[in-house]
Scaffold this motif. Structure first.
Motif, short mmCIF file in Angstrom:
data_model
loop_
_atom_site.label_atom_id
_atom_site.label_comp_id
_atom_site.label_asym_id
_atom_site.label_seq_id
_atom_site.Cartn_x
_atom_site.Cartn_y
_atom_site.Cartn_z
N ASP A 1 0.91 -1.17 -0.04
CA ASP A 1 -0.06 -0.04 -0.02
C ASP A 1 0.88 1.24 0.03
O ASP A 1 0.45 2.09 -0.50
CB ASP A 1 -0.89 -0.06 1.26
CG ASP A 1 -1.80 -0.87 1.17
OD1 ASP A 1 -2.22 -1.48 0.14
OD2 ASP A 1 -2.87 -1.32 1.84
N THR B 1 3.64 1.75 -1.50
CA THR B 1 4.25 2.01 -2.85
C THR B 1 3.04 2.54 -3.70
O THR B 1 3.66 2.69 -5.06
CB THR B 1 4.94 0.73 -3.13
OG1 THR B 1 4.23 -0.31 -3.42
CG2 THR B 1 6.09 0.28 -2.26
N LEU B 2 2.02 2.36 -3.54
CA LEU B 2 0.98 2.84 -4.65
C LEU B 2 1.16 4.21 -4.97
O LEU B 2 1.42 5.11 -3.95
CB LEU B 2 -0.74 2.54 -4.01
CG LEU B 2 -0.88 1.38 -3.95
CD1 LEU B 2 -2.41 1.02 -3.36
CD2 LEU B 2 -0.82 0.34 -5.21
N PRO B 3 0.93 4.62 -6.23
CA PRO B 3 1.09 6.21 -6.45
C PRO B 3 0.21 7.18 -6.11
O PRO B 3 -1.04 6.37 -5.89
CB PRO B 3 1.19 6.21 -7.87
CG PRO B 3 0.30 4.77 -8.43
CD PRO B 3 0.69 3.71 -7.34
N LEU B 4 0.30 8.19 -5.72
CA LEU B 4 -0.75 9.07 -5.23
C LEU B 4 -1.27 9.79 -6.53
O LEU B 4 -0.82 10.04 -7.57
CB LEU B 4 -0.14 10.26 -4.30
CG LEU B 4 0.39 9.56 -3.03
CD1 LEU B 4 0.85 10.74 -2.08
CD2 LEU B 4 -0.84 9.00 -2.25
N THR B 5 -2.75 10.13 -6.32
CA THR B 5 -3.50 10.65 -7.43
C THR B 5 -4.10 12.10 -6.89
O THR B 5 -4.38 12.19 -5.69
CB THR B 5 -4.33 9.75 -7.87
OG1 THR B 5 -3.95 8.60 -8.51
CG2 THR B 5 -5.25 10.41 -8.99
N ARG C 1 -2.37 7.61 3.28
CA ARG C 1 -1.44 8.92 3.20
C ARG C 1 -2.05 9.82 2.64
O ARG C 1 -1.30 10.98 2.13
CB ARG C 1 -0.22 8.34 2.10
CG ARG C 1 0.53 7.21 2.45
CD ARG C 1 1.57 6.69 1.44
NE ARG C 1 0.99 6.08 0.53
CZ ARG C 1 1.53 6.12 -0.71
NH1 ARG C 1 2.60 6.64 -1.16
NH2 ARG C 1 0.94 5.61 -1.89
N THR D 1 -5.47 14.65 -2.40
CA THR D 1 -4.60 13.66 -2.82
C THR D 1 -4.35 12.37 -2.28
O THR D 1 -4.37 12.46 -0.87
CB THR D 1 -3.11 14.62 -2.31
OG1 THR D 1 -3.25 15.75 -3.05
CG2 THR D 1 -1.86 13.71 -3.04
N ASP D 2 -4.58 11.40 -3.03
CA ASP D 2 -4.31 9.77 -2.22
C ASP D 2 -4.31 8.86 -3.36
O ASP D 2 -4.12 9.42 -4.44
CB ASP D 2 -5.75 9.77 -1.35
CG ASP D 2 -5.66 8.79 -0.32
OD1 ASP D 2 -4.57 7.99 -0.35
OD2 ASP D 2 -6.49 8.67 0.65
N THR D 3 -4.24 7.68 -2.99
CA THR D 3 -4.31 6.74 -3.89
C THR D 3 -5.45 6.52 -4.63
O THR D 3 -6.39 6.83 -4.21
CB THR D 3 -3.94 5.16 -3.11
OG1 THR D 3 -5.14 4.77 -2.16
CG2 THR D 3 -2.47 5.18 -2.42
N GLU D 4 -5.46 5.86 -5.63
CA GLU D 4 -6.62 5.54 -6.64
C GLU D 4 -7.79 5.09 -5.86
O GLU D 4 -8.75 5.42 -6.15
CB GLU D 4 -6.38 4.89 -7.84
CG GLU D 4 -7.40 4.90 -8.75
CD GLU D 4 -7.67 6.41 -9.43
OE1 GLU D 4 -8.73 6.46 -9.87
OE2 GLU D 4 -6.68 7.08 -9.57
#
Length: 171
Positions: free
Chosen positions: A111, A113-117, A151, A166-169
């Protein structure tokens, strides 16, 4: 329904129901692994026993559902089980807890390492500053897996009456 997951409260209240075929077992100072194998034979259940399961047991049970007999033996010897489809894997509770902790750590690392959107959400008929606090509480609540908070972060843009999230998808 056989060997369901149960809570400590259910066990304490005696609310657990057993559905296995009744069996009778009488053994004296017999290795636990052999007794569990006997239960597996009589019940037709698929059981895998960890190498760490050791010790002897003396029991005398008459016409007890096999899943209840197995649960009693496991509780007596400090064992637990994980049901994986049609297979029961029996191991010491401390080993199962360590595996669960390790799996949780791996999921948390994934979790992290997931990119932020970034999303800009226009707001009408409400104050963006009031909504910011509500959205922030949602983003920073502990995850459903019991891990650390998200995050994510949220900011209010009063000029354009919008929220910048701003958060993960998934979140």
């Amino acid at each position: 329904k056989i060997m369901p997951t149960s809570s400590l409260q259910e066990e304490r209240d005696g609310a657990i129901r057993y559905f296995g075929k009744p069996i009778s077992i009488e053994v004296r100072d017999t290795p636990v692994r052999d007794v569990i194998s006997l239960i597996s034979e009589q019940s037709g259940a698929n059981i895998i026993i960890s190498d760490d399961v050791q010790g002897a047991i003396t029991i005398k049970l008459r016409q007890v559902p096999w899943d209840q007999a197995l649960a009693i033996i496991m509780k007596t010897r400090g064992l637990g089980y994980i049901r994986q489809g049609a297979v029961l894997r029996i191991a010491p509770i401390r080993q199962l807890q360590a595996e669960a902790d390790e799996a949780r750590k791996i999921l948390e690392a994934q979790d992290a390492t997931l990119p932020l959107t970034v999303r800009v959400i226009p707001v009408s008929f409400a104050s963006v500053t009031e909504l910011t606090a509500q959205v922030r509480n949602t983003l920073q609540a502990p995850s459903t897996s019991g891990g650390p908070a998200s995050r994510g972060k949220v900011e209010a843009d009063a000029r354009s009456s919008s929220l910048i999230v701003t958060d993960t998808e998934d979140n």
